[in-house]
Motif scaffolding. Structure first.
Motif, PDB file in Angstrom:
ATOM      1  N   VAL A  73      31.529  39.884 -47.503  1.00 42.71           N
ATOM      2  CA  VAL A  73      31.684  40.012 -45.699  1.00 42.71           C
ATOM      3  C   VAL A  73      32.575  41.228 -45.392  1.00 42.71           C
ATOM      4  CG1 VAL A  73      32.779  39.123 -43.756  1.00 42.71           C
ATOM      5  CG2 VAL A  73      31.641  37.620 -45.587  1.00 42.71           C
ATOM      6  N   ASN A  74      32.271  41.774 -44.468  1.00 43.62           N
ATOM      7  CA  ASN A  74      33.174  43.028 -43.969  1.00 43.62           C
ATOM      8  C   ASN A  74      33.330  42.948 -42.429  1.00 43.62           C
ATOM      9  OD1 ASN A  74      31.622  44.612 -46.498  1.00 43.62           O
ATOM     10  ND2 ASN A  74      34.004  44.549 -46.497  1.00 43.62           N
ATOM     11  N   MET A  75      34.329  43.345 -41.988  1.00 45.90           N
ATOM     12  CA  MET A  75      34.826  43.252 -40.592  1.00 45.90           C
ATOM     13  C   MET A  75      35.072  44.377 -40.048  1.00 45.90           C
ATOM     14  SD  MET A  75      37.243  40.532 -39.390  1.00 45.90           S
ATOM     15  CE  MET A  75      38.418  40.402 -37.963  1.00 45.90           C
ATOM     16  N   ALA A 100      39.115  34.979 -52.076  1.00 45.18           N
ATOM     17  CA  ALA A 100      40.064  35.994 -51.075  1.00 45.18           C
ATOM     18  C   ALA A 100      39.157  36.805 -50.573  1.00 45.18           C
ATOM     19  CB  ALA A 100      40.974  36.710 -51.985  1.00 45.18           C
ATOM     20  N   PRO A 101      39.880  37.335 -49.231  1.00 45.15           N
ATOM     21  CA  PRO A 101      38.859  38.529 -48.285  1.00 45.15           C
ATOM     22  C   PRO A 101      38.140  39.497 -49.016  1.00 45.15           C
ATOM     23  CG  PRO A 101      41.121  37.939 -47.131  1.00 45.15           C
ATOM     24  CD  PRO A 101      41.211  37.480 -48.590  1.00 45.15           C
ATOM     25  N   ASN A 102      39.315  40.267 -50.329  1.00 42.50           N
ATOM     26  CA  ASN A 102      38.498  41.033 -50.755  1.00 42.50           C
ATOM     27  C   ASN A 102      37.362  40.847 -52.069  1.00 42.50           C
ATOM     28  OD1 ASN A 102      40.468  39.949 -52.387  1.00 42.50           O
ATOM     29  ND2 ASN A 102      41.360  41.529 -53.098  1.00 42.50           N
ATOM     30  N   GLY A 140      37.853  45.151 -49.705  1.00 42.26           N
ATOM     31  CA  GLY A 140      37.905  45.091 -51.242  1.00 42.26           C
ATOM     32  C   GLY A 140      38.982  45.391 -52.172  1.00 42.26           C
ATOM     33  N   ARG A 153      38.245  35.066 -38.185  1.00 36.94           N
ATOM     34  CA  ARG A 153      39.288  35.281 -39.525  1.00 36.94           C
ATOM     35  C   ARG A 153      39.353  34.347 -40.633  1.00 36.94           C
ATOM     36  NH1 ARG A 153      43.492  38.961 -38.428  1.00 36.94           N
ATOM     37  NH2 ARG A 153      44.613  37.853 -39.778  1.00 36.94           N
ATOM     38  N   PHE A 161      40.754  35.577 -44.076  1.00 35.57           N
ATOM     39  CA  PHE A 161      42.247  35.828 -43.777  1.00 35.57           C
ATOM     40  C   PHE A 161      42.876  34.585 -43.445  1.00 35.57           C
ATOM     41  CE2 PHE A 161      40.500  40.076 -42.384  1.00 35.57           C
ATOM     42  CZ  PHE A 161      41.018  40.571 -43.496  1.00 35.57           C
ATOM     43  N   TYR A 192      42.119  45.348 -47.261  1.00 33.04           N
ATOM     44  CA  TYR A 192      41.997  44.003 -47.986  1.00 33.04           C
ATOM     45  C   TYR A 192      40.582  43.544 -47.865  1.00 33.04           C
ATOM     46  CZ  TYR A 192      43.407  39.441 -49.790  1.00 33.04           C
ATOM     47  OH  TYR A 192      43.878  38.402 -50.564  1.00 33.04           O
ATOM     48  N   ASP A 193      40.149  43.469 -46.562  1.00 33.42           N
ATOM     49  CA  ASP A 193      38.661  43.285 -46.430  1.00 33.42           C
ATOM     50  C   ASP A 193      37.605  44.080 -46.904  1.00 33.42           C
ATOM     51  OD1 ASP A 193      37.052  41.662 -44.614  1.00 33.42           O
ATOM     52  OD2 ASP A 193      36.491  43.672 -43.755  1.00 33.42           O
TER      53      ASP A 193
END
Lengths: 290, 367
Positions: free
Chosen positions: B79-81, B73-75, A192, B49, B54, A189-190
């Motif tokens: 930003v990446n985690m 939304a996260p997607n 993309g 988060r 999230f 999800y993160d």
């Protein structure tokens, strides 16, 4: 040293004995006998000669292979529908419900199986027959003018089969989805991915052994089911197990029945292998991981 | 001055019975390495988060690259985690893992492969693209997880205690590697950890978090040499803590007596009046150890003690003393000269410390 190894083998042998006995006496022996039966022909009273006549009859008589193909297609459809229905249920049990709610949902899936299959299927008949509950309800709601017979249709057979098989699909799916680390979903999800893309690239590849195991079990149960298609489909059901039953019991033609039995075994084996090949899985992996 | 990459404005998050993040505001400048340091349960994971998207804050706003992230939304966030357990996809090869985000953006296969290989080369794993994830070592997986995020060129890279699962030696190594990676990519890193050494070594700025709030926000040097709260003094680096009451508070330095009669002097921090309960903090390396009072620097109050145990740890060796009068424990770092290598338990020693390098705070209620 040698002694202890021998003891180990003896213990293993004794532990396996009941299973081997069961396998040998109740599965292998009858099948050997059936195989012998299927390859002979009655040429006179109490006179039998080896022949392929039983298998030839199957191919020569359109009714037989027509029913055979129909059974295979209906079973594949039923398996697919069961998967479609079971997947969201398994997802909710494995991922969304927490603690007690999860076990409660599981029990709800299990409860129908406390009742015998016959009684459950008769229950469906009470609901669906022309003078039954559902047609009456449809009339009352004004959706149909007169009560409609809902039994003896292909769709009814499918509903019954899916209902009977659901649990056997839910169980392996839940166990394979439970082992999916939630952080993988979050990571996707993160990075993309959207919902469908996560399902396709992460969830389904992870759950593949569970999906395959569930499909194999459900497909085999459906293909070999006798009660549900017979009761819900009546004369229209044309299920291959009925043909076997007819040969053995009604026509007393055990040779023909045995040949049909082996054709069904061949069919289920071939389709399972095809399914495994298509999904790129190995039988051993599937059985080990579920 | 360019727009800061991350601005948190009065961010609040409540869970059923407690406030996880309590009206937090801070800014992270472009290209900097920002750490959030705190014990487990302080709300740092919740904060991270929320930045990743999230969970949504109850109130307040988070802006990334100058844009509010409310309802994003996260997607869809820039930003990446890097997850604590890395969360590499076991069903894919290393190369596919790195290319995952690019594929989601609809990039063509050839370009995807090219970029992911180039990224893997930058983290020193150019030949690992076709390997399975479980064929890699812990440190290599770490680098893949970072490469998988950085290949998307995010405005902000979030790291959730990524070194926690590694063994000590590798952790030390990865610390250096992370710092070098951040310097070479120039991406803004937001890093959360409960390990003060990671935060001090890596960061340009550190926010020390406790009970959903920042106790102090500053450079590692600020936190270490100029702690502003007793929590920071106790949490960042090793510190001797002495609880007592002030007996004299004229000037910058106060005199403190413990209930059992030990008198020390320390710099005042905050409003302290005579007779107040205070906590004094003295760093182990600030105190000077000697076998006789004559060897101690003149002008500093002397203290006497008995050696309780010698804690040998190479360059971090220390000695644990019991102060003669109060029998309280006091830790002193041993100098590297080898001067005290023959120190034995029970031995009587003298020590002193510069009161201006010790600090006292009003005692925390309930502490």
């Amino acid at each position: 040293m040698r002694d202890s190894r021998w003891h180990g083998r003896l213990a293993l042998g004794l532990l396996l004995a009941p299973a081997l006995l069961w396998l040998g006496a109740l599965i292998v022996l009858p099948h050997v006998d059936l195989a012998v039966l299927s390859f002979r022909e009655r040429t006179g009273p109490r006179v039998y000669t080896p022949s392929l006549a039983q298998y030839k009859t199957f191919f020569a008589e359109p009714l037989y292979w027509h029913v055979f193909v129909r059974t295979a297609i209906m079973s594949v459809i039923a398996t697919f529908l069961t998967l479609l229905l079971a997947f969201p249920i398994a997802w909710i049990i494995a991922k969304l419900a927490r603690g007690r709610a999860g076990s409660l949902l599981f029990i709800i899936c299990l409860i129908p199986f406390w009742v015998s299959e016959t009684v459950r299927t008769l229950g469906w008949m009470i609901l669906l027959r022309e003078s039954g509950v559902l047609p009456a309800l449809l009339v009352k709601l004004g959706l149909t003018a007169v009560p409609v017979e809902l039994l003896y249709r292909d769709a009814t057979i499918l509903v019954g089969l899916v209902y009977t098989s659901l649990l056997f699909m839910v169980v392996p799916l839940v166990s394979s989805l439970e082992s999916l680390d939630n952080s993988l979903i979050e990571a996707a999800y993160d990075l993309g991915a959207g919902g469908f893309s996560i399902l396709r690239t992460i969830v389904i590849p992870h759950a593949a052994p569970g999906i395959t195991a569930g499909c194999i079990v459900v497909f085999m149960l459906t293909l070999g089911n006798y009660l549900t298609p017979t009761l819900l489909g009546g004369k229209n059901s044309q299920w291959f197990t009925e043909q076997i039953y007819t040969q053995f019991i009604t026509r007393f033609n055990w040779e023909q029945g045995a040949a049909f039995g082996f054709l069904l075994l061949g069919l289920s084996t071939a389709l399972v292998m095809l399914g495994l090949r298509a999904s790129g899985q190995r039988f051993g992996d599937v059985m080990r991981r579920t | 001055m360019s727009t800061p990459d991350l601005v948190a404005d009065a961010v609040v998050k409540r869970f059923a019975d407690h406030v996880a993040v309590d009206s937090l505001s801070f800014t992270v400048e472009r290209g900097s390495f920002f750490s959030i340091l705190g014990p487990s349960g302080c709300g740092k994971t919740t904060l991270l988060r929320m930045i990743a998207g999230f969970i949504a804050p109850d109130s307040g706003d988070i802006a990334i690259g100058g844009k509010s992230m409310q309802g994003v939304a996260p997607n869809r966030r820039p930003v990446n985690m890097v997850f604590q357990q890395l969360a590499l996809f076991p069903m894919m090869s290393v190369g596919e893992n790195v290319a995952f985000g690019l594929a989601r953006r609809g990039m063509g296969r050839a370009e995807r492969v090219k970029r992911s290989i180039a990224m893997l080369e930058r983290v020193g794993l150019g030949s690992a693209a076709d390997k399975r994830v479980d064929e890699l070592s812990g440190g290599q997986r770490q680098r893949v997880a970072i490469a998988r995020s950085l290949v998307l060129e995010p405005t902000l890279l979030l790291l959730d205690e990524p070194l926690g699962a590694l063994d000590l030696k590798l952790r030390e190594h990865m610390k250096i590697e992370l710092k070098q990676l951040q310097a070479s990519f120039g991406t803004t890193f937001v890093y959360i950890t409960h390990d003060q050494s990671e935060a001090l070594v890596l960061s340009d700025h550190v926010g020390v978090m406790s009970h959903g709030r920042f106790e102090q926000l500053g450079t590692p040097q600020d936190l270490y040499y100029r702690p502003q709260t007793p929590f920071v003094a106790g949490f960042v680096g090793a510190n001797n803590r002495i609880v007592g009451r002030t007996t004299e508070t004229d000037g910058a330095v106060a005199e403190i007596a413990t209930t059992d009669g030990w008198v020390v002097r320390a710099l005042k921090s905050g409003a302290i009046a005579t007779g107040d309960a205070v906590e004094v903090f003295v760093r182990p390396e600030v105190a000077i150890l000697a076998r006789s009072a004559a060897e101690l620097p003149p002008g500093q109050p002397h203290h006497a003690g008995d050696v309780q145990s010698v804690l040998f740890d190479g360059a971090n060796s220390a000695v644990l003393l019991q102060e003669a009068r109060s029998r309280r424990e006091f830790r002193i770092a041993l100098p590297q000269t080898g001067q005290f290598s023959d120190l034995k338990p029970q031995e009587k020693v003298m020590f002193s410390f510069d009161p201006s390098r010790a600090v006292c705070f009003p005692a925390r209620t309930g502490a």
